[in-house]
Design a protein around this motif. Structure first.
Motif, PDB file in Angstrom:
ATOM      1  N   SER A 265       0.842  -1.194   0.000  1.00 39.46           N
ATOM      2  CA  SER A 265       0.000   0.000   0.000  1.00 39.46           C
ATOM      3  C   SER A 265       0.878   1.245   0.000  1.00 39.46           C
ATOM      4  CB  SER A 265      -0.911   0.004   1.226  1.00 39.46           C
ATOM      5  OG  SER A 265      -0.145   0.092   2.410  1.00 39.46           O
ATOM      6  N   ALA A 266       0.233   2.396  -0.215  1.00 38.57           N
ATOM      7  CA  ALA A 266       0.979   3.655  -0.231  1.00 38.57           C
ATOM      8  C   ALA A 266       1.634   3.922   1.121  1.00 38.57           C
ATOM      9  CB  ALA A 266       0.041   4.799  -0.611  1.00 38.57           C
ATOM     10  N   PHE A 267       0.924   3.631   2.202  1.00 40.05           N
ATOM     11  CA  PHE A 267       1.495   3.863   3.529  1.00 40.05           C
ATOM     12  C   PHE A 267       2.668   2.921   3.803  1.00 40.05           C
ATOM     13  CE2 PHE A 267       1.461   2.569   8.053  1.00 40.05           C
ATOM     14  CZ  PHE A 267       1.974   3.737   8.584  1.00 40.05           C
ATOM     15  N   ASN A 268       2.580   1.668   3.334  1.00 34.82           N
ATOM     16  CA  ASN A 268       3.692   0.736   3.539  1.00 34.82           C
ATOM     17  C   ASN A 268       4.950   1.198   2.820  1.00 34.82           C
ATOM     18  OD1 ASN A 268       2.342  -1.032   5.197  1.00 34.82           O
ATOM     19  ND2 ASN A 268       1.563  -2.274   3.534  1.00 34.82           N
TER      20      ASN A 268
ATOM     21  N   PHE B  12       0.331  16.342   2.994  1.00 29.78           N
ATOM     22  CA  PHE B  12      -0.621  16.925   2.060  1.00 29.78           C
ATOM     23  C   PHE B  12      -0.961  15.912   0.969  1.00 29.78           C
ATOM     24  CE2 PHE B  12       1.622  20.662   3.810  1.00 29.78           C
ATOM     25  CZ  PHE B  12       0.515  21.371   4.293  1.00 29.78           C
ATOM     26  N   SER B  13      -2.042  16.192   0.255  1.00 28.04           N
ATOM     27  CA  SER B  13      -2.510  15.245  -0.762  1.00 28.04           C
ATOM     28  C   SER B  13      -1.496  15.072  -1.888  1.00 28.04           C
ATOM     29  CB  SER B  13      -3.852  15.711  -1.328  1.00 28.04           C
ATOM     30  OG  SER B  13      -3.729  17.006  -1.887  1.00 28.04           O
ATOM     31  N   HIS B  14      -0.836  16.172  -2.280  1.00 26.39           N
ATOM     32  CA  HIS B  14       0.137  16.062  -3.368  1.00 26.39           C
ATOM     33  C   HIS B  14       1.377  15.293  -2.925  1.00 26.39           C
ATOM     34  CE1 HIS B  14       1.667  19.609  -1.192  1.00 26.39           C
ATOM     35  NE2 HIS B  14       2.859  19.275  -1.679  1.00 26.39           N
ATOM     36  N   GLN B  15       1.673  15.301  -1.605  1.00 25.53           N
ATOM     37  CA  GLN B  15       2.789  14.506  -1.103  1.00 25.53           C
ATOM     38  C   GLN B  15       2.438  13.021  -1.060  1.00 25.53           C
ATOM     39  OE1 GLN B  15       3.223  16.643   2.643  1.00 25.53           O
ATOM     40  NE2 GLN B  15       5.141  17.594   1.929  1.00 25.53           N
ATOM     41  N   LYS B  16       1.189  12.711  -0.722  1.00 25.87           N
ATOM     42  CA  LYS B  16       0.747  11.314  -0.712  1.00 25.87           C
ATOM     43  C   LYS B  16       0.616  10.748  -2.124  1.00 25.87           C
ATOM     44  CE  LYS B  16      -1.858  11.373   3.628  1.00 25.87           C
ATOM     45  NZ  LYS B  16      -3.194  11.160   4.259  1.00 25.87           N
ATOM     46  N   GLN B  17       0.395  11.629  -3.098  1.00 24.59           N
ATOM     47  CA  GLN B  17       0.176  11.184  -4.470  1.00 24.59           C
ATOM     48  C   GLN B  17       1.371  10.405  -5.008  1.00 24.59           C
ATOM     49  OE1 GLN B  17      -2.637  11.331  -6.103  1.00 24.59           O
ATOM     50  NE2 GLN B  17      -1.747  10.294  -7.893  1.00 24.59           N
ATOM     51  N   VAL B  18       2.563  10.782  -4.579  1.00 32.54           N
ATOM     52  CA  VAL B  18       3.774  10.076  -5.033  1.00 32.54           C
ATOM     53  C   VAL B  18       3.724   8.618  -4.617  1.00 32.54           C
ATOM     54  CG1 VAL B  18       6.285  10.025  -4.874  1.00 32.54           C
ATOM     55  CG2 VAL B  18       5.084  12.217  -4.874  1.00 32.54           C
TER      56      VAL B  18
ATOM     57  N   ALA C  41       2.255   2.738  -5.375  1.00 32.81           N
ATOM     58  CA  ALA C  41       1.412   1.594  -5.011  1.00 32.81           C
ATOM     59  C   ALA C  41       0.657   1.070  -6.223  1.00 32.81           C
ATOM     60  CB  ALA C  41       0.443   1.994  -3.902  1.00 32.81           C
ATOM     61  N   GLU C  42       0.178   1.964  -7.088  1.00 29.68           N
ATOM     62  CA  GLU C  42      -0.503   1.526  -8.313  1.00 29.68           C
ATOM     63  C   GLU C  42       0.454   0.772  -9.236  1.00 29.68           C
ATOM     64  OE1 GLU C  42      -3.671   1.704  -9.121  1.00 29.68           O
ATOM     65  OE2 GLU C  42      -4.164   2.611  -7.176  1.00 29.68           O
TER      66      GLU C  42
END
Length: 291
Positions: A163-166, A196-202, A207-208
């Motif tokens: 996942s993105a968090f992992n 922020f959302s743009h930081q999580k987007q990376v 993850a995708e």
């Protein structure tokens, strides 16, 4: 003398009352931990009820138990793994006569173990028997899951996508706040929530990409499992998709064969009409010649 004897008697009486109170509190603590139906007052004041008998050691383990302290004393710097390896080699080189004392002791212990198990099972209540059966099933299921996981690892099954968090946690775990693993994970979770959302987007994009990697690798792995005859390891969803694809292919082939048969029938019916046309044209030519 009288006051001194009176004081001594008072101290003795207080000591007796304190011992009685201590025994009563101990009994209360024991009875609060286990129900009175399973633990009697006498057992609680002495020792707790013994559990199920332990399975006895086999001949080899008895040999290891006997010889390991000897080798440890002779070689204090040797590692435990090397000791076991050395003892296993000695056991393999021993003759049947040398192994016989250990095997006979193991056989006697197994016979005693059967008697102890029968006595232990006889004193259990139906609820305890049911609980033991449940624990046994859970233990077997856990062992089965461990064996299956080990088998899948040996067969090279791809790792599940992260996942993105992992992904974020694996990149920032070393510099995370906290001295323990739990503390580091808590601080990383807090940092993740504050991004922020743009930081999580990376990390979401990573993850995708990992999902695509897993999908492609799983397809290749499952095709390989089909080739080696291990369809039992394929996912149910993949099996249903394969069945649907096979059924669709079969239906398409049937429809193609049916349409081909119809074309053959149509051309067969058209041929006599052409023959009749030719014959009629020939008859017309003959009549014209006669005239």
């Amino acid at each position: 003398m009288a006051p001194f004897s009176l004081l001594t008697a008072s101290v003795s009486l207080l000591a007796k009352s304190f011992s009685v109170l201590s025994c009563t509190s101990t009994l209360a603590r024991c009875t609060s931990v286990a129900p009175t139906a399973y633990v009697s007052q006498l057992k609680c004041l002495t020792t707790q009820a013994s559990g199920p008998p332990k399975r006895p050691l086999n001949g080899y383990m008895r040999f290891v138990q006997q010889q390991k302290p000897v080798i440890t004393r002779q070689n204090p710097e040797i590692r435990s793994v090397d000791i076991i390896r050395k003892l296993a080699e000695q056991w393999r080189e021993m003759s049947p006569e040398q192994k016989q004392p250990f095997e006979e002791a193991s056989l006697r212990a197994r016979e005693q173990f059967k008697l102890d198990v029968e006595r232990y099972q006889a004193q259990l209540t139906p609820a305890q028997v049911q609980q033991q059966a449940l624990e046994r099933r859970q233990k077997l299921a856990k062992r089965k899951a461990i064996r299956k996981k080990r088998e899948l690892t040996n067969l090279g099954k791809p790792k599940r996508p992260r996942s993105a968090f992992n992904i974020f946690m694996s990149e920032h775990f070393e510099e995370a706040r906290g001295t323990t693993t739990t503390g580091k994970m808590k601080s990383l979770l807090e940092d993740w929530r504050n991004l922020f959302s743009h930081q999580k987007q990376v990390y979401t994009q990573l993850a995708e990409d990992d999902k695509i990697r897993y999908k492609n690798e799983m397809k290749s792995w499952e095709d390989h499992m089909v080739d080696i005859g291990r369809e039992d390891l394929i996912r149910e969803q993949t099996m249903s998709n394969r069945k649907k694809a096979a059924a669709a292919k079969k239906a398409a082939m049937k429809a193609k064969a049916k349409s081909k048969a119809k074309k053959v029938t149509a051309t067969g019916k058209a041929k006599p009409s052409s023959k009749t046309t030719k014959s009629s044209s020939a008859k017309t030519a003959k009549t014209t010649k006669k005239t």
